[in-house]
Enzyme design. Structure first.
Site, PDB file in Angstrom:
ATOM      1  N   HIS A 185     -64.094 -11.985 -67.926  1.00 67.08           N
ATOM      2  CA  HIS A 185     -63.914 -12.935 -69.027  1.00 67.08           C
ATOM      3  C   HIS A 185     -64.737 -12.548 -70.251  1.00 67.08           C
ATOM      4  CE1 HIS A 185     -62.103 -16.604 -66.872  1.00 67.08           C
ATOM      5  NE2 HIS A 185     -61.239 -16.056 -67.689  1.00 67.08           N
ATOM      6  N   GLU A 427     -42.597  13.508 -70.310  1.00 68.07           N
ATOM      7  CA  GLU A 427     -43.967  13.997 -70.496  1.00 68.07           C
ATOM      8  C   GLU A 427     -44.243  15.283 -69.720  1.00 68.07           C
ATOM      9  OE1 GLU A 427     -46.765  11.005 -69.144  1.00 68.07           O
ATOM     10  OE2 GLU A 427     -45.555  10.500 -67.403  1.00 68.07           O
ATOM     11  N   ASP A 451     -49.586  13.636 -71.860  1.00 58.49           N
ATOM     12  CA  ASP A 451     -49.324  14.582 -70.778  1.00 58.49           C
ATOM     13  C   ASP A 451     -48.445  15.739 -71.220  1.00 58.49           C
ATOM     14  OD1 ASP A 451     -50.715  13.842 -68.391  1.00 58.49           O
ATOM     15  OD2 ASP A 451     -49.553  11.988 -68.410  1.00 58.49           O
ATOM     16  N   CYS A 498     -44.963   6.852 -76.688  1.00 61.08           N
ATOM     17  CA  CYS A 498     -46.099   5.993 -76.354  1.00 61.08           C
ATOM     18  C   CYS A 498     -47.391   6.791 -76.131  1.00 61.08           C
ATOM     19  CB  CYS A 498     -45.790   5.121 -75.139  1.00 61.08           C
ATOM     20  SG  CYS A 498     -45.421   6.064 -73.664  1.00 61.08           S
TER      21      CYS A 498
HETATM   22  C1  PEP Z   1     -48.856   9.938 -71.997  1.00 60.94           C
HETATM   23  O1  PEP Z   1     -48.990  10.766 -71.097  1.00 60.94           O
HETATM   24  O2  PEP Z   1     -48.646  10.243 -73.178  1.00 60.94           O
HETATM   25  C2  PEP Z   1     -48.971   8.513 -71.715  1.00 60.94           C
HETATM   26  C3  PEP Z   1     -48.747   7.611 -72.636  1.00 60.94           C
HETATM   27  O3  PEP Z   1     -49.369   8.146 -70.492  1.00 60.94           O
HETATM   28  P1  PEP Z   1     -50.883   8.245 -69.934  1.00 60.94           P
HETATM   29  O4  PEP Z   1     -51.779   8.519 -71.093  1.00 60.94           O
HETATM   30  O5  PEP Z   1     -51.142   6.942 -69.301  1.00 60.94           O
HETATM   31  O6  PEP Z   1     -50.792   9.388 -68.983  1.00 60.94           O
HETATM   32 MG    MG Z   2     -48.795  10.245 -69.061  1.00 61.45          MG
END
Ligand code: PEP
Ligand code: MG
Length: 564
Positions: A185, A427, A451, A498
């Site tokens: 928290h 990735e 990755d 992402c």
């Molecule tokens: C990535 O590999 O770009 C990704 C967003 O996943 P993580 O960083 O959790 O491996």
């Molecule tokens: Mg990743």
């Protein structure tokens, strides 16, 4: 002197160290117990004072966020809980001093919560300790904690949530904690208050005196004790700039990310727990592009149940208010360890037993997570995303398991989202090359550059020695991203990003010109990225030109010109 820590709230803060040391032990030793009636009276007075404190805090603190109010409310309820009050009274009636009675009752309730197989309730043990400490302070005559000065970096082993909630944003600039996790928290409140915060930090009074200057660089994960004048000047400038920029960007955070020529790009949040959603919404993120569910597994000593996972995913889906929430299935392995899965130590963990590979060999665990996600689909728009895909069979097998999970829910009469989209993280180099094929089997792609860079360039993302090679502007990565987006659009599916590159303003001209559909990033980056998008045209990057570059520096130099 430089000390490192784990960043939980990014930014830079300058201030004076204030150690928070509630030395109950010392006060407890000097406490004089009286007869039973007198102890009861003292306890009742302490109870009333504690209740009054919380009441006043809830009434007067306009700046309390919803989660802070919730926690304070929970503490109020504990102080009115008949079982808790009676437990303390019973101990006093047995001849215990009021202070000991409080400690014993708190310990009993803690043991009780511990036995309940629910991480949320186990975490609430902290509320119990917090409430007990509030009572103790009243009994021992310890004044409530007050902040000295108006640029305070608070240093403590741990801070009780109610104390954190009472801290003024005007006075406190940073928090350094020895303990703390993402679900505690205290950290939830620190995040909500926007304090620059690091955990896993040990700063003692031998290393820095009370009141001495300190710089917290939670962009780099560094703490500079007794900084030099030069460092001070440099960081003061950074803080000033940061403040002006932040205010401006926050005022505009909820405006759409629309390019000058009218193309709107979806800016979504990368989150690792439902608690991140409050900030994600206030920072202008539209939905979630990556929910890293592994943190839930990493914080628990037991595999989280379907119910526990469902509650978390449902909370995220509900808070997104109709926007899509992409829930990534467990991506454990590599640098992410998890006590609840007894995994062997590997020589090459990033090339080893990780992510979808583990899930497909632990089908019960995988289906539990899939059922929980499908169920959350009733409460909002959710998507399922598979990490680290290298083979088509990983997609088809997962889709088969999703169908089985649906059948199981149907048999149990449990409602679930019928049309939950299924996508993959792109990735790995294998998934780049197979993108035209994989795109026919999924509803979306999300490019995981973190990755993708390490696997494409053969550079361990955590190895400092080869860090100089790790760069998403490397032409090989640029070519890969081009291929992925092209394959997705030719197959008629949407494609997002992402990985960290999505939050880099310099990458935007390239990504916009490619026609990327979504960018998902660390929440704190969203206002700045949205602002940059608003200042750009959607086709400023000449793809033919950028794809011809054979050196990383050429790519960088070209993009730098475009974001000027
Ligand atoms: C990535 O590999 O770009 C990704 C967003 O996943 P993580 O960083 O959790 O491996
Ligand atoms: Mg990743």
């Amino acid at each position: 002197m430089l000390v490192r820590g784990n960043v939980v709230v990014e930014g830079v803060a300058i201030g004076n160290i204030q150690f928070l040391d509630m030395d109950y032990e010392k006060h407890l030793k000097s406490y004089t117990a009286e007869d039973i009636e007198a102890e009861k009276k003292k306890y009742n007075q302490a109870l009333q004072l504690a209740q009054k404190d919380l009441e006043e805090m809830l009434e007067s603190e306009e700046n309390l966020s919803e989660s802070e109010k919730e926690i304070m409310g929970a503490h109020q309820m504990l102080l009115e809980d008949v079982a808790f009050i009676e437990a303390i009274t019973t101990y006093i009636e047995q001849g215990k001093p009021a202070t000991e009675a409080v400690l014993l009752a708190v310990a009993d309730f803690k043991t009780m919560f511990d036995a309940i197989d629910d991480p949320y309730l186990r975490e609430r043990q902290n509320d119990m300790v917090d409430v007990g400490n509030r009572l103790l302070r009243k009994l021992l005559g310890i004044p409530e904690f007050s902040i000295e000065g108006d640029h305070v970096i608070l240093c403590a082993k741990d801070i009780e949530p109610s104390i954190m909630a009472g801290l003024s944003e005007k006075k406190v600039k940073g928090i350094l904690l020895e303990n703390g996790s993402k679900t505690s928290h205290t950290v939830i409140i620190a995040k909500a208050k926007g304090f620059v915060t690091m955990v896993g930090v040990e700063v003692t009074s031998q290393m820095a005196a009370q009141g001495s200057s300190v710089i917290v660089d939670a962009d780099k994960g560094e703490i500079l004790l007794q900084p030099s004048e030069e460092q001070m000047t440099e960081y003061k400038e950074r803080v000033e700039k940061q403040e002006t920029e932040r205010t401006y960007l926050m005022e505009r955070a909820k405006l759409p990310a629309c390019t000058k020529d009218g193309r709107e790009v979806l800016v979504a949040a990368n989150i690792s727990s439902p608690e991140d959603m409050e900030k994600a919404c206030s920072f202008g993120c539209e939905g979630v592009g990556l929910y890293r569910t592994e943190f839930f597994f990493m914080e628990s000593s037991k595999l989280p149940s379907e119910e526990e996972q469902f509650e978390a995913y449902k909370a995220v889906a509900e808070q997104a208010k109709g926007a899509l929430c992409v829930i990534r299935t467990l991506d454990i392995g590599g640098d992410k360890h998890c006590d609840c899965l007894k995994l062997e130590k590997e020589d090459n963990p990033f090339l080893g037993f990780r992510a979808i590979r583990i899930c497909l060999q632990s089908k019960d665990m995988f289906k539990t997570q899939l059922r929980a996600i499908l169920r959350a689909g009733v409460y909002g728009k959710v998507g399922i995303m598979i990490p680290m895909v290298t083979m088509l069979s990983e997609i088809t097998e997962t889709k088969k398991l999703i169908e089985e999970a649906k059948e199981e829910l149907k048999a149990r009469n449990v409602p679930y989202g019928e049309n939950v989209p299924v996508g993959i993280m792109v990735e790995t180099p294998a998934s780049v090359m197979m993108a035209p094929v994989f795109a026919k089997y999924v509803d979306f792609f999300s490019i995981g550059t973190n990755d993708l860079v390490q696997y494409t360039l053969a550079v361990d993302r955590g190895n400092q020695t080869v860090n100089y090679l790790y760069d998403y502007f490397n032409p090989a990565v640029i070519q890969s991203i081009y291929q992925i987006v092209t394959a997705a659009h030719e197959a008629g599916i949407w494609v997002g990003m992402c990985g960290e590159m999505a939050g880099d303003r310099m990458a935007l001209p390239f990504l916009l010109s490619l026609g990327i559909d979504e960018l998902s990033m660390s929440v704190s980056q969203a206002p700045a990225v949205k602002e940059q998008i608003r200042s750009l045209e959607s086709d400023k990057c000449n793809l033919e030109e950028i794809l011809k570059f054979s050196e990383t520096e050429e790519v960088r130099a070209y993009l730098k010109e475009l974001v000027k």
